[in-house]
Design an enzyme around this catalytic site. Structure first.
Site, PDB file in Angstrom:
ATOM      1  N   HIS A   1      53.189   6.696  55.295  1.00 46.67           N
ATOM      2  CA  HIS A   1      52.569   7.269  54.098  1.00 46.67           C
ATOM      3  C   HIS A   1      51.752   6.242  53.315  1.00 46.67           C
ATOM      4  CE1 HIS A   1      56.153   5.705  51.803  1.00 46.67           C
ATOM      5  NE2 HIS A   1      55.261   5.607  50.843  1.00 46.67           N
TER       6      HIS A   1
ATOM      7  N   GLU B   1      51.135 -14.265  49.823  1.00 47.91           N
ATOM      8  CA  GLU B   1      51.098 -14.117  48.367  1.00 47.91           C
ATOM      9  C   GLU B   1      52.480 -14.296  47.746  1.00 47.91           C
ATOM     10  OE1 GLU B   1      49.863 -14.596  45.546  1.00 47.91           O
ATOM     11  OE2 GLU B   1      48.264 -13.067  45.627  1.00 47.91           O
TER      12      GLU B   1
ATOM     13  N   ASP C   1      49.769 -20.600  43.933  1.00 49.96           N
ATOM     14  CA  ASP C   1      51.150 -20.475  43.469  1.00 49.96           C
ATOM     15  C   ASP C   1      51.869 -21.809  43.585  1.00 49.96           C
ATOM     16  OD1 ASP C   1      50.822 -17.754  42.999  1.00 49.96           O
ATOM     17  OD2 ASP C   1      51.307 -17.254  45.081  1.00 49.96           O
TER      18      ASP C   1
ATOM     19  N   ASP D   1      58.661   8.012  59.146  1.00 44.02           N
ATOM     20  CA  ASP D   1      57.732   7.375  58.217  1.00 44.02           C
ATOM     21  C   ASP D   1      57.564   5.899  58.592  1.00 44.02           C
ATOM     22  OD1 ASP D   1      56.072   6.893  56.110  1.00 44.02           O
ATOM     23  OD2 ASP D   1      57.612   6.984  54.548  1.00 44.02           O
TER      24      ASP D   1
ATOM     25  N   SER E   1      57.022   0.665  48.558  1.00 44.75           N
ATOM     26  CA  SER E   1      56.925   1.461  49.775  1.00 44.75           C
ATOM     27  C   SER E   1      56.307   0.654  50.911  1.00 44.75           C
ATOM     28  CB  SER E   1      56.084   2.712  49.540  1.00 44.75           C
ATOM     29  OG  SER E   1      56.802   3.680  48.814  1.00 44.75           O
TER      30      SER E   1
END
Length: 296
Positions: free
Chosen positions: A91, A104, A112, A150, A244
């Protein structure tokens, strides 16, 4: 008496074989490519709180999308699983997917750095890398209305470097699930205000929820829990909006495995109609054949 002794020795031998097999499986999973998967090159400094260290979970991917105004906004997460492949939720593979970012930690800073007690003593990460050229694959049996299968892949056109800050996580060797698992991401850090999101990669340890208990809650929404794992349910501590596609992870022999993919959960993270509720994760072990057959 001798029969009892022999039987005891046989049991010990079989137990040793099982333990050895488990260790060998972990090593086998960590040797799927030239660069071993599931290994973190963490410093030995102690870091407090739930914010991750800059070199923690180096397989985490961050997905950016074009919004209605043409601006880039962060949405889902994912896991770098080796070669050129990102594992995520089906999805999350929207037509508006703009690019994938690896390496990241804090999206609000260009570089960072982690500063310790002495301000002159700090660790800095390599700059993150954005990948704009890719193809996407959704599982052929993905059914969004039923929330089944999914799982999806993003295949980058360019092979990422393997560094302390970009490193693949292992696919699971078996369908075994530990009592506790870890989740990480840049999703909403406030369990009530799900519009919020975190600039910094966050982490949490979740308890695995028994299948029957999880099904008892979600049957009220006409959702069947099948090839999935349920975890969390403690108010304010769970995967949330923006997480997600990210990984549910377990560690064995210092090797990390992705055992689940953040799929769906309560409308208010870990909380629904005054009741704490688990989130649901696609069980990766159910799809390893499909995943591996579509990796380069």
């Amino acid at each position: 008496m001798w029969c009892s002794v022999v039987a005891a020795l046989i049991l010990l031998y079989l137990s040793a074989l099982q333990l050895t097999g488990a260790t060998e499986n972990a090593r086998e999973c960590a040797s799927t490519s030239k660069n071993k998967c599931g290994i973190q090159a963490l410093s030995d400094r102690i870091v407090g709180g739930e914010v991750t260290a800059i070199d923690e979970f180096p397989w985490m991917a961050l997905l950016s999308y074009h919004d209605d105004d043409g601006e880039d906004v962060w949405g889902c997460g994912g896991s770098f699983i080796g070669t050129r492949t990102i594992l995520t939720a089906a999805h999350c593979l929207l037509p508006t997917l703009a690019f994938v970012r690896l390496g990241e930690h804090n999206v609000s800073s260009a570089v960072d750095c982690q500063i310790f007690a002495n301000p002159l003593d700090k660790d800095c990460a390599d700059p993150p890398i954005d990948y704009h050229d890719f193809i996407v694959l959704r599982h052929p049996q993905w059914t969004p209305e039923l929330k089944q299968n999914d799982v999806g892949l993003i295949k980058l056109m360019q092979k990422p470097p393997v560094t302390d800050f970009i490193h693949p996580i292992c696919l699971p060797c078996s369908d075994r699930v530990t009592v506790n698992a870890s989740v990480a991401g840049w999703g909403a850090s406030d369990g009530i205000d799900t519009r919020a999101s975190s600039d910094t990669k966050l982490k949490a340890i979740l308890s695995i929820v028994e299948h029957d208990k999880c099904q008892l809650f979600y049957r009220n929404f006409n959702i069947q829990i099948k090839s999935q794992i349920c975890a969390g349910g403690r108010k304010g501590v769970n995967a949330c909006r923006g997480d997600s596609g990210g990984p549910l992870m377990m560690v064995k022999d210092d090797i990390w495995f992705v055992i689940g993919i953040v799929s769906f959960g309560p409308q208010i993270c870990a909380y629904e109609h005054g009741v704490t509720a688990p989130s649901v994760y696609t069980k990766v072990s159910e799809y390893t054949d499909w995943i591996k057959s579509n990796m380069d």
